[in-house]
Enzyme design. Structure first.
Site, short mmCIF file in Angstrom:
data_model
loop_
_atom_site.label_atom_id
_atom_site.label_comp_id
_atom_site.label_asym_id
_atom_site.label_seq_id
_atom_site.Cartn_x
_atom_site.Cartn_y
_atom_site.Cartn_z
N TYR A 84 0.84 -1.21 0.00
CA TYR A 84 0.00 0.00 0.00
C TYR A 84 0.88 1.26 0.00
O TYR A 84 0.66 2.18 -0.81
CB TYR A 84 -0.91 -0.05 1.24
CG TYR A 84 -1.57 1.25 1.62
CD1 TYR A 84 -2.58 1.80 0.84
CD2 TYR A 84 -1.20 1.92 2.79
CE1 TYR A 84 -3.20 2.99 1.21
CE2 TYR A 84 -1.81 3.10 3.16
CZ TYR A 84 -2.80 3.64 2.37
OH TYR A 84 -3.41 4.81 2.72
N1 LIG Z 1 -7.62 4.79 6.67
C1 LIG Z 1 -6.49 5.40 7.06
O1 LIG Z 1 -6.08 5.36 8.25
C2 LIG Z 1 -5.69 6.22 6.07
C3 LIG Z 1 -4.50 6.81 6.49
C4 LIG Z 1 -3.80 7.62 5.58
C5 LIG Z 1 -4.29 7.81 4.30
N2 LIG Z 1 -5.45 7.20 3.91
C6 LIG Z 1 -5.94 7.47 2.55
O2 LIG Z 1 -7.04 8.36 2.67
C7 LIG Z 1 -8.01 8.10 1.65
C8 LIG Z 1 -9.36 7.79 2.29
O3 LIG Z 1 -9.20 6.64 3.13
P1 LIG Z 1 -10.45 5.96 3.85
O4 LIG Z 1 -9.88 4.97 4.81
O5 LIG Z 1 -11.35 7.02 4.34
O6 LIG Z 1 -11.23 5.26 2.68
P2 LIG Z 1 -10.97 3.96 1.80
O7 LIG Z 1 -11.58 2.78 2.45
O8 LIG Z 1 -9.52 3.84 1.48
O9 LIG Z 1 -11.85 4.28 0.47
C9 LIG Z 1 -12.37 5.54 0.18
C10 LIG Z 1 -13.27 5.48 -1.02
O10 LIG Z 1 -12.58 4.93 -2.16
C11 LIG Z 1 -13.60 4.57 -3.04
N3 LIG Z 1 -13.17 3.61 -4.06
C12 LIG Z 1 -12.65 2.37 -3.88
N4 LIG Z 1 -12.43 1.79 -5.08
C13 LIG Z 1 -12.84 2.69 -6.03
C14 LIG Z 1 -12.89 2.65 -7.45
N5 LIG Z 1 -12.49 1.59 -8.15
N6 LIG Z 1 -13.37 3.74 -8.11
C15 LIG Z 1 -13.80 4.83 -7.42
N7 LIG Z 1 -13.79 4.92 -6.07
C16 LIG Z 1 -13.31 3.85 -5.39
C17 LIG Z 1 -14.67 3.92 -2.17
O11 LIG Z 1 -15.90 4.15 -2.79
P3 LIG Z 1 -17.13 3.14 -2.58
O12 LIG Z 1 -17.54 3.32 -1.16
O13 LIG Z 1 -18.12 3.61 -3.56
O14 LIG Z 1 -16.60 1.76 -2.84
C18 LIG Z 1 -14.54 4.69 -0.86
O15 LIG Z 1 -15.60 5.63 -0.72
C19 LIG Z 1 -7.44 6.93 0.84
O16 LIG Z 1 -6.73 7.46 -0.26
C20 LIG Z 1 -6.48 6.25 1.81
O17 LIG Z 1 -5.46 5.55 1.15
C21 LIG Z 1 -6.16 6.41 4.75
#
Ligand SMILES: NC(=O)c1ccc[n+]([C@@H]2O[C@H](COP(=O)([O-])OP(=O)(O)OC[C@H]3O[C@@H](n4cnc5c(N)ncnc54)[C@H](OP(=O)(O)O)[C@@H]3O)[C@@H](O)[C@H]2O)c1
Length: 173
Positions: A84
């Site tokens: 990742y």
């Molecule tokens: N979680 C953490 O602690 C963390 C930490 C640092 C950075 N981040 C980054 O921050 C961002 C948000 O993270 P998160 O944990 O809130 O969410 P997430 O679970 O990583 O996913 C966010 C969204 O991505 C969409 N998505 C997945 N596959 C897709 C596709 N093929 N086409 C279009 N949309 C798609 C999903 O939409 P659907 O619901 O419609 O499937 C979901 O709403 C991400 O880039 C993640 O890598 C996360």
């Protein structure tokens, strides 16, 4: 749109007239290595290709803390998490040469769903920490109005500084 299936031309059609794109999609915590590549790297680059062809002049990339070489080479990390971080690093690296996109890369710490506080710590290096998704969204919004952070990479975690002040202070140096 499904960014793992759409073409850049299809995405670009939806971007005509937009001032900015924000990449905040992610494969999600339960996903395996294939989707780290297809979403966290591939979809971010697809959006950049589409934004360039639609003439969008600003790109905010939501990356992740740890997406740098000293961390992704750490063999003690869980292999899927390393994949990742490598995908995030590849997306960042693909964004930097695309000067027309005037990208800002935001690396948050661990996201949670607590209510936003409107306050953060934002710096080139913050060290690890949690931050609410609401506060990350507010930081992205503040960055829209801060052209001085074009081409820069910032880390952000929860903190004590009002978001507008944190963004303006970092932009000033
Ligand atoms: N979680 C953490 O602690 C963390 C930490 C640092 C950075 N981040 C980054 O921050 C961002 C948000 O993270 P998160 O944990 O809130 O969410 P997430 O679970 O990583 O996913 C966010 C969204 O991505 C969409 N998505 C997945 N596959 C897709 C596709 N093929 N086409 C279009 N949309 C798609 C999903 O939409 P659907 O619901 O419609 O499937 C979901 O709403 C991400 O880039 C993640 O890598 C996360």
């Amino acid at each position: 749109m499904d960014l793992e299936k759409a073409t850049a031309d299809e995405v670009a059609r939806h971007l005509t007239g937009a001032d900015v794109v924000v990449f905040a999609a992610g494969a999600g915590s339960g996903s395996l290595v294939g989707r780290k590549d297809s979403v966290d790297r591939g979809a971010a680059i697809l959006l950049a290709d589409a934004a360039e062809s639609a003439g969008v002049g600003r790109y905010l990339l939501l990356s992740a803390m740890g997406a740098d070489l000293r961390v992704v080479d750490d063999e003690s990390l869980d292999p899927v998490f390393r994949t990742y971080l490598r995908a995030k690093l590849a997306a960042e690296s693909a964004m930097r040469p695309r000067s027309a996109l005037r990208a800002t890369i935001v690396r948050p710490g661990l996201l949670d769903d607590t209510p936003g506080t409107g306050r953060v710590t934002l710096a080139e290096r913050t060290g690890p920490g949690p931050i609410s998704r609401a506060d990350v969204a507010a930081v992205l919004l503040a960055l829209l109005d801060e052209p001085r952070l074009t081409g820069r990479t910032v880390e952000v975690i929860g903190g004590a500084t009002p978001i507008a002040d944190a963004v303006a202070a970092h932009a000033a140096h």
